[in-house]
Design an enzyme around this catalytic site. Structure first.
Site, PDB file in Angstrom:
ATOM      1  CG  ASP A   1     -23.204 -13.706 -15.976  1.00 20.65           C
ATOM      2  OD1 ASP A   1     -22.418 -14.106 -17.130  1.00 20.65           O
ATOM      3  OD2 ASP A   1     -23.851 -12.474 -16.146  1.00 20.65           O
TER       4      ASP A   1
ATOM      5  CE  LYS B   1     -19.127  -6.816 -20.167  1.00 23.83           C
ATOM      6  NZ  LYS B   1     -20.707  -7.785 -20.867  1.00 23.83           N
TER       7      LYS B   1
ATOM      8  CD  GLU C   1     -22.907  -8.844 -17.779  1.00 23.97           C
ATOM      9  OE1 GLU C   1     -22.116  -9.710 -17.891  1.00 23.97           O
ATOM     10  OE2 GLU C   1     -22.709  -8.331 -18.985  1.00 23.97           O
TER      11      GLU C   1
ATOM     12  CG  ASP D   1     -25.961  -9.708 -22.435  1.00 25.42           C
ATOM     13  OD1 ASP D   1     -24.564  -9.065 -22.397  1.00 25.42           O
ATOM     14  OD2 ASP D   1     -25.973 -10.576 -23.024  1.00 25.42           O
TER      15      ASP D   1
END
Length: 606
Positions: A198, A70, A174, A9
């Site tokens: 999420d 990211k 994810e 992850d």
């Protein structure tokens, strides 16, 4: 016995690596004993640091400590989100050769890096963590990405893995990975509609999955690739900058070191406020401090909290599902721990109990490891028969002559997906056709995301019986788009993986893979240098303790003990002045001290 299957992850703020073997999944701890690793990379005058080491020195080296890469990966420099984030980052983000890059000082030289290189360093840290835990080299991995990542961001993530020396056997969304973690542990038998909420450090996704036994079908995904805990931290930082200016008359808005320290304190305060109603933010070494209550934090972030609920509403609408049809609402990501978010989500579902059965920080890596196990030939018995159907996050299509976007693969289409179309040139005399490719949900192309273009030249004109091309859109198992075009008459063809400004060239990628190998070697050298330095310091302390004990027992004279103490103190003073020296210098001092100590032992023996 099944081969270890690795899932990573790659998070905005923290990353996690997991292994599936012999039917069980284990989250692997890093060299500090932690199961989550900061997605942070720092550059100093002597070394590159990744993870905790980078985070711990951030406020003293703010301009060269990179976090939240990211949020840059696969984005153009003039992206509004990038421009907004740049105002809050202490490190420099620049545009160079039409690419978004990060500028740092490393070994007293200016260096510019792609966001992919930063993410690659984090992935490499995850690889090292896995190899240390398993005692074997790893290559094949499943990597997770936000469900709402576009084609550019997906491609950039894959390149980051290439740089890190990893082979991506699959990229998985994810929340889909979280659904696998939930389903393999808690779903049980029967049919369930599960909404995965999420909320991570930098991205937010809502995914609705129907789980029926071992069949997982994603119904819809939506989200925001620029909404997460980092934004809450930024709002708190702004709040305290204003408060410190008002209360203490000190403006720290230009002090990058203090701002980085304040951000760290605000992140800690945010976590504390999930279990307490009030906490304090203090900047060490200054008089600056202030209190913040949970109510004040919730007020600061209310609009962002509300945005997440609106996206939940959109996900339900897209899936044509009512609130009542959702059997479970599963919380994923560190930001889902925030009490106000949980309260608002529960209120939205009319008081429904939220499912907190899975670890929100670890479940995505857990699901990635399950997916990695499913892709192996010798699957573990526990996962056999499990099937997963994921979907495209955004519609894909081409630009028509009037600027409208014609959709070929609608959002929500099951991947892999394929579409074939014949296009006719607008003018009969046309000898070339350019097809511009977009992704998004707006009617006009200019309001969507331009991916790239494919051009066929030297084709027959319409007057010669040509003027047509056959075009094929194909989305692979990783959600990446490939486009091919061919003229039926002449056979002239072109096939491309979508290339746009944010994508790196093959030469750039090859260079970075080479540099990553060099970084790896330098990191290993730095590790050995630090170990040698620490070993020398430990030896000084150990010999002083041993000499004191021998003196107490009457085995060493006071004068000899003083000589040893003086020698050790001398070396410690040398260490304090030469901590940036090379490993060989520490080794020489180590040998010198051992020889000095041995001379006393020989004298006692005589």
């Amino acid at each position: 016995m099944s081969k270890p299957a690795i899932g990573i992850d790659l998070g905005t703020t923290y990353s996690v690596v997991a292994v599936a073997r012999n039917g069980t999944v284990e989250i692997l701890a890093n060299d500090q004993g932690n199961r989550t690793t900061p997605s942070c990379v720092a550059f100093t005058d002597t070394e590159r640091l990744v993870g905790e080491g980078a985070l711990y020195q951030a406020h003293n080296n703010a301009e060269n400590t990179i976090y939240a890469a990211k949020r840059l990966i696969g984005r153009e420099f003039d992206d509004p989100d990038v421009l907004r984030d740049m105002k809050n980052w202490p490190f420099a983000v620049i545009e160079e050769d039409d690419h978004t890059k990060i500028r740092v000082q490393y070994k007293k030289e200016t260096k510019t890096l792609y966001p992919e290189e930063i993410s690659a360093a984090v992935l490499d840290k995850m690889r090292v963590t896995a190899e240390a835990a398993l005692g074997t080299k790893i290559k094949d991995v499943v990597i997770t990405i936000p469900a709402y990542f576009n084609n550019s961001q997906r491609e950039a993530t894959k390149i980051a893995a290439d740089i890190a020396g990893l082979n991506v056997v699959r990229m998985i969304n994810e929340p889909t990975a979280a659904a696998l973690a939930y389903g393999t542990q808690f779903a049980g038998r029967g049919r369930k509609n599960v909404l995965i909420f999420d909320f991570g450090g930098g991205t937010f996704d809502v995914t609705i999955v129907t789980i029926k036994g071992k069949d997982y079908k994603v119904r819809t995904i939506t989200g925001d690739t620029h909404l997460g805990g980092e934004d809450f931290d930024t709002l708190m930082v702004k709040h305290f900058v204003e408060e410190f200016k008002r209360k203490f008359g000190q403006d720290i808005s230009k002090d990058k070191g203090l701002l980085r320290h304040l951000r760290t304190q605000c992140e800690q305060a945010k976590r504390i406020l999930s279990s307490q109603t009030q906490t304090k933010v203090q900047l060490a070494g200054t008089k600056l401090e202030g209190d913040i209550t949970r109510a004040r934090f919730e007020d600061l972030c209310h609009d962002l909290f509300e945005k997440s609920i609106k996206l939940v509403e959109k996900a339900l609408k897209d899936s044509e599902m009512s609130k009542e049809e959702v059997d479970d609402v599963v919380l994923v990501g560190g930001s889902s721990r925030i009490p106000k978010i949980q309260e608002m989500l529960q209120d939205f579902f009319n008081g429904k109990e939220l499912n907190k059965s899975i670890n929100p920080d670890e479940c995505v890596a857990y699901g990635a490891a399950v997916q990695a196990s499913l892709l192996q030939e010798n699957q573990a018995e526990q996962f056999k028969g499990l099937t997963l159907c994921d979907v495209c996050p955004l519609s894909l299509g081409v630009e028509l002559i009037n600027g409208q976007m014609k959709v070929y693969i609608p959002r929500g289409s099951t991947v892999p997906a394929k579409h074939f179309e014949t296009l006719q040139a607008a003018k009969a005399e046309t000898k070339s056709i350019v097809v511009k490719i977009y992704e998004g949900e707006r009617y006009m192309c200019e309001e969507n995301n331009f991916l790239g273009e494919v051009e066929l030249t030297n084709i027959r004109s319409g007057a010669e019986g040509g003027g047509k091309i056959d075009i094929t859109f194909e989305v692979d198992k990783n959600g990446l788009l490939n486009v091919s075009a061919v003229e039926p008459i002449t056979g002239v063809s072109k096939s491309i993986s979508i290339v746009n400004k944010t994508r790196l060239s093959k030469d750039d990628t090859a260079r970075m893979i080479k540099e990553a190998t060099e970084f790896r070697a330098l990191d290993e050298q730095a590790k050995k240098r630090v170990e040698s330095m620490d070993g020398l310091e430990r030896l000084c302390c150990q010999l002083k303790r041993t000499a004191a004990a021998m003196n107490t027992r009457g085995e060493m004279q006071n004068a000899d003990k003083k000589k040893i103490d003086d020698k050790c103190d001398q070396i410690v003073s040398w260490l304090d002045a030469n901590r940036s020296d090379v490993k060989e210098a520490f080794d020489r001092k180590h040998a010198e001290l051992e020889a000095f100590w041995n001379s006393f032992l020989k004298k006692d023996e005589e």
